[in-house]
Scaffold this motif. Structure first.
Motif, PDB file in Angstrom:
ATOM      1  N   MET A   1      12.549  -6.134  21.759  1.00 20.51           N
ATOM      2  CA  MET A   1      11.762  -4.908  21.931  1.00 20.51           C
ATOM      3  C   MET A   1      11.475  -4.289  20.577  1.00 20.51           C
ATOM      4  O   MET A   1      12.335  -4.261  19.711  1.00 20.51           O
ATOM      5  N   ASP A   2      10.256  -3.783  20.421  1.00 19.05           N
ATOM      6  CA  ASP A   2       9.878  -3.202  19.134  1.00 19.05           C
ATOM      7  C   ASP A   2      10.672  -1.929  18.887  1.00 19.05           C
ATOM      8  O   ASP A   2      11.025  -1.194  19.803  1.00 19.05           O
ATOM      9  N   THR A   3      10.938  -1.682  17.600  1.00 16.59           N
ATOM     10  CA  THR A   3      11.684  -0.493  17.211  1.00 16.59           C
ATOM     11  C   THR A   3      10.718   0.630  16.887  1.00 16.59           C
ATOM     12  O   THR A   3       9.671   0.415  16.274  1.00 16.59           O
ATOM     13  N   ALA A   4      11.064   1.834  17.288  1.00 18.79           N
ATOM     14  CA  ALA A   4      10.207   2.994  16.993  1.00 18.79           C
ATOM     15  C   ALA A   4      10.070   3.153  15.492  1.00 18.79           C
ATOM     16  O   ALA A   4      11.005   2.862  14.740  1.00 18.79           O
ATOM     17  N   PRO A   5       8.889   3.609  15.012  1.00 15.03           N
ATOM     18  CA  PRO A   5       8.673   3.738  13.566  1.00 15.03           C
ATOM     19  C   PRO A   5       9.771   4.529  12.869  1.00 15.03           C
ATOM     20  O   PRO A   5      10.169   4.195  11.759  1.00 15.03           O
ATOM     21  N   SER A   6      10.259   5.589  13.503  1.00 10.57           N
ATOM     22  CA  SER A   6      11.277   6.419  12.857  1.00 10.57           C
ATOM     23  C   SER A   6      12.595   5.696  12.703  1.00 10.57           C
ATOM     24  O   SER A   6      13.447   6.102  11.928  1.00 10.57           O
ATOM     25  N   GLU A   7      12.785   4.601  13.484  1.00 12.81           N
ATOM     26  CA  GLU A   7      14.047   3.881  13.450  1.00 12.81           C
ATOM     27  C   GLU A   7      13.968   2.623  12.591  1.00 12.81           C
ATOM     28  O   GLU A   7      14.974   1.984  12.330  1.00 12.81           O
ATOM     29  N   ARG A   8      12.779   2.233  12.195  1.00 13.55           N
ATOM     30  CA  ARG A   8      12.632   1.043  11.377  1.00 13.55           C
ATOM     31  C   ARG A   8      13.117   1.301   9.965  1.00 13.55           C
ATOM     32  O   ARG A   8      13.010   2.402   9.442  1.00 13.55           O
ATOM     33  N   ALA A   9      13.639   0.252   9.357  1.00 13.60           N
ATOM     34  CA  ALA A   9      14.047   0.378   7.967  1.00 13.60           C
ATOM     35  C   ALA A   9      12.811   0.601   7.108  1.00 13.60           C
ATOM     36  O   ALA A   9      11.770  -0.029   7.304  1.00 13.60           O
ATOM     37  N   ILE A  10      12.898   1.534   6.182  1.00 17.04           N
ATOM     38  CA  ILE A  10      11.786   1.810   5.282  1.00 17.04           C
ATOM     39  C   ILE A  10      11.724   0.710   4.226  1.00 17.04           C
ATOM     40  O   ILE A  10      12.725   0.399   3.579  1.00 17.04           O
ATOM     41  N   GLN A  11      10.560   0.111   4.064  1.00 13.23           N
ATOM     42  CA  GLN A  11      10.419  -0.933   3.059  1.00 13.23           C
ATOM     43  C   GLN A  11      10.518  -0.330   1.667  1.00 13.23           C
ATOM     44  O   GLN A  11       9.830   0.635   1.354  1.00 13.23           O
ATOM     45  N   PRO A  12      11.378  -0.867   0.818  1.00  9.84           N
ATOM     46  CA  PRO A  12      11.468  -0.360  -0.555  1.00  9.84           C
ATOM     47  C   PRO A  12      10.146  -0.569  -1.289  1.00  9.84           C
ATOM     48  O   PRO A  12       9.522  -1.630  -1.183  1.00  9.84           O
ATOM     49  N   VAL A  13       9.738   0.440  -2.011  1.00 11.27           N
ATOM     50  CA  VAL A  13       8.504   0.380  -2.791  1.00 11.27           C
ATOM     51  C   VAL A  13       8.829   0.779  -4.234  1.00 11.27           C
ATOM     52  O   VAL A  13       9.338   1.875  -4.486  1.00 11.27           O
ATOM     53  N   PHE A  14       8.529  -0.119  -5.145  1.00 16.93           N
ATOM     54  CA  PHE A  14       8.705   0.102  -6.578  1.00 16.93           C
ATOM     55  C   PHE A  14       7.319   0.224  -7.198  1.00 16.93           C
ATOM     56  O   PHE A  14       6.322  -0.153  -6.593  1.00 16.93           O
ATOM     57  N   ARG A  15       7.267   0.706  -8.430  1.00 14.57           N
ATOM     58  CA  ARG A  15       5.965   0.767  -9.106  1.00 14.57           C
ATOM     59  C   ARG A  15       6.145   0.640 -10.612  1.00 14.57           C
ATOM     60  O   ARG A  15       7.145   1.047 -11.188  1.00 14.57           O
ATOM     61  N   PHE A  16       5.150   0.011 -11.228  1.00 19.06           N
ATOM     62  CA  PHE A  16       5.053  -0.059 -12.688  1.00 19.06           C
ATOM     63  C   PHE A  16       3.793   0.700 -13.053  1.00 19.06           C
ATOM     64  O   PHE A  16       2.715   0.403 -12.533  1.00 19.06           O
ATOM     65  N   ALA A  17       3.919   1.709 -13.929  1.00 20.32           N
ATOM     66  CA  ALA A  17       2.804   2.642 -14.132  1.00 20.32           C
ATOM     67  C   ALA A  17       2.510   2.859 -15.615  1.00 20.32           C
ATOM     68  O   ALA A  17       2.843   3.901 -16.180  1.00 20.32           O
ATOM     69  N   PRO A  18       1.871   1.899 -16.269  1.00 19.35           N
ATOM     70  CA  PRO A  18       1.546   2.058 -17.692  1.00 19.35           C
ATOM     71  C   PRO A  18       0.319   2.936 -17.908  1.00 19.35           C
ATOM     72  O   PRO A  18      -0.508   3.122 -17.012  1.00 19.35           O
ATOM     73  N   SER A  19       0.219   3.466 -19.118  1.00 14.30           N
ATOM     74  CA  SER A  19      -0.969   4.211 -19.528  1.00 14.30           C
ATOM     75  C   SER A  19      -1.830   3.322 -20.418  1.00 14.30           C
ATOM     76  O   SER A  19      -1.302   2.701 -21.354  1.00 14.30           O
ATOM     77  N   PRO A  20      -3.126   3.250 -20.167  1.00 12.72           N
ATOM     78  CA  PRO A  20      -3.999   2.401 -20.988  1.00 12.72           C
ATOM     79  C   PRO A  20      -4.423   3.081 -22.279  1.00 12.72           C
ATOM     80  O   PRO A  20      -5.612   3.253 -22.557  1.00 12.72           O
ATOM     81  N   ASN A  21      -3.425   3.449 -23.088  1.00 16.39           N
ATOM     82  CA  ASN A  21      -3.714   4.089 -24.377  1.00 16.39           C
ATOM     83  C   ASN A  21      -3.301   3.197 -25.539  1.00 16.39           C
ATOM     84  O   ASN A  21      -3.112   3.660 -26.662  1.00 16.39           O
ATOM     85  N   GLY A  22      -3.136   1.926 -25.243  1.00 18.03           N
ATOM     86  CA  GLY A  22      -2.760   0.930 -26.241  1.00 18.03           C
ATOM     87  C   GLY A  22      -2.412  -0.356 -25.510  1.00 18.03           C
ATOM     88  O   GLY A  22      -2.455  -0.420 -24.271  1.00 18.03           O
ATOM     89  N   TYR A  23      -2.077  -1.394 -26.283  1.00 21.93           N
ATOM     90  CA  TYR A  23      -1.743  -2.680 -25.677  1.00 21.93           C
ATOM     91  C   TYR A  23      -0.259  -2.728 -25.297  1.00 21.93           C
ATOM     92  O   TYR A  23       0.594  -2.137 -25.969  1.00 21.93           O
ATOM     93  N   LEU A  24       0.040  -3.420 -24.207  1.00 19.90           N
ATOM     94  CA  LEU A  24       1.418  -3.556 -23.760  1.00 19.90           C
ATOM     95  C   LEU A  24       2.246  -4.340 -24.770  1.00 19.90           C
ATOM     96  O   LEU A  24       1.757  -5.274 -25.404  1.00 19.90           O
ATOM     97  N   HIS A  25       3.532  -3.954 -24.886  1.00 21.08           N
ATOM     98  CA  HIS A  25       4.463  -4.672 -25.769  1.00 21.08           C
ATOM     99  C   HIS A  25       5.652  -5.193 -24.950  1.00 21.08           C
ATOM    100  O   HIS A  25       5.641  -5.123 -23.710  1.00 21.08           O
TER     101      HIS A  25
END
Length: 305
Positions: A1-25
């Motif tokens: 049986m499907d689980t209610a949205p409030s009971e489902r495990a929250i998927q982990p979400v990560f982020r990489f957020a660079p600024s385009p003010n130069g080249y990555l190092h």
């Protein structure tokens, strides 16, 4: 049986957020690879976000180079990529909510005005307090504008910054009778609670004169809108977490868990930085470095094809 949205495990979400003010190092490569590795280990996903609110320094060529460098590393990410320069309405809304709480005030002082005010106060030998970034702390440096004065300046086309009234913000939090804390996590999964100390930032600018927002406001709004649950970034940004935690509480936004990783340093022991001309990934690539060479150099396992 499907689980209610409030009971489902929250998927982990990560982020990489660079600024385009130069080249990555190498430091950016380490952070991006660590985000991807931790997201994979947690069964989550990682997002790429382009933090390009500073239109005076960000360039399309640098943004394109970010995509090229990350793809060269073997990384991929969901589309579309959120670009902060297109999200000003969300930041204005957050500012309006803080203003409605009576937590913002206008400031017309320039950097020169502030420097002169600090010099006057330090003439007797006392040292004016600084925030974690080294900037002189408000309040008390320059006289506050009234709303009438601010409106008159704005009608003449003079730009204004908007500052957070830290004393009022902290009083509002104190009335909640709930401690202001954030959760630190480690790569091994250990968790610990950290008491936030946003007062060390003073009356921080939340909307700059030139761009109408700030890093601190935009990053908090975007993390919430994108459902980010885990923030992985360098130790140099750890003090900012206290301020972000405060803004999240004031705006009724969730507070992610945070990991602040060690910084990659150069031979002089200084952290790598675009402003210091640190060797860019594209230059290392031109010298013959392969993605696997770089992964090994940074302590990551080879990518399996």
């Amino acid at each position: 049986m499907d689980t209610a949205p409030s009971e489902r495990a929250i998927q982990p979400v990560f982020r990489f957020a660079p600024s385009p003010n130069g080249y990555l190092h190498l430091g950016h490569a380490y952070s991006a690879l660590l985000n991807e590795a931790l997201a994979a280990a947690a069964g989550g996903l990682w997002l790429l976000r382009i933090e390009d609110i500073d239109t005076t320094r960000c360039r399309p060529a640098f943004e394109q180079a970010i995509y090229e460098d990350l793809a060269w590393l073997g990384l991929s990410w969901p589309e579309p990529v959120l670009r902060q320069s297109t999200e000003q309405a969300a930041y204005r809304d957050a500012l309006a909510r803080l203003d409605a709480m009576g937590l913002l005030y206008p400031c017309a002082a320039s950097r020169q005005d502030i420097a002169a005010a600090v010099a006057r106060r330090e003439e007797g030998g006392a040292v004016w307090p600084r925030d974690p970034d080294g900037a002189p702390r408000h309040p008390g440096l320059v006289e506050r504008l009234s709303r009438t004065e601010a409106e008159a300046l704005r009608s003449r086309g003079e730009p204004l910054a908007w500052r957070l009234d830290m004393e009022r913000a902290l009083a509002r939090i104190a009335a909640d009778d709930s401690p202001l804390v954030w959760t630190r996590f480690t790569a091994g999964g250990e968790l610990s609670t950290v008491a936030a100390q946003p007062e060390r930032w003073g009356d921080v600018v939340l909307a700059r004169k030139d761009i109408g927002t700030s890093y601190h406001l935009s990053v908090v709004v975007d993390d919430a809108r994108q459902g980010v649950t885990h923030v992985v970034r360098g130790k140099d940004l750890e003090p900012a977490t206290d301020l972000h935690c405060l803004l999240q509480r004031l705006l009724g936004l969730p507070t992610p868990r945070y990991l602040h990783h060690d910084l990659i340093q150069d031979q002089a022991g200084e952290k790598l930085a675009k402003s210091r001309g640190s060797t860019a990934l594209r230059d290392l690539r031109a010298e013959g470095l392969t993605p696997e060479d770089l992964r090994a150099r940074l302590g990551f396992a080879p990518r399996h094809s």
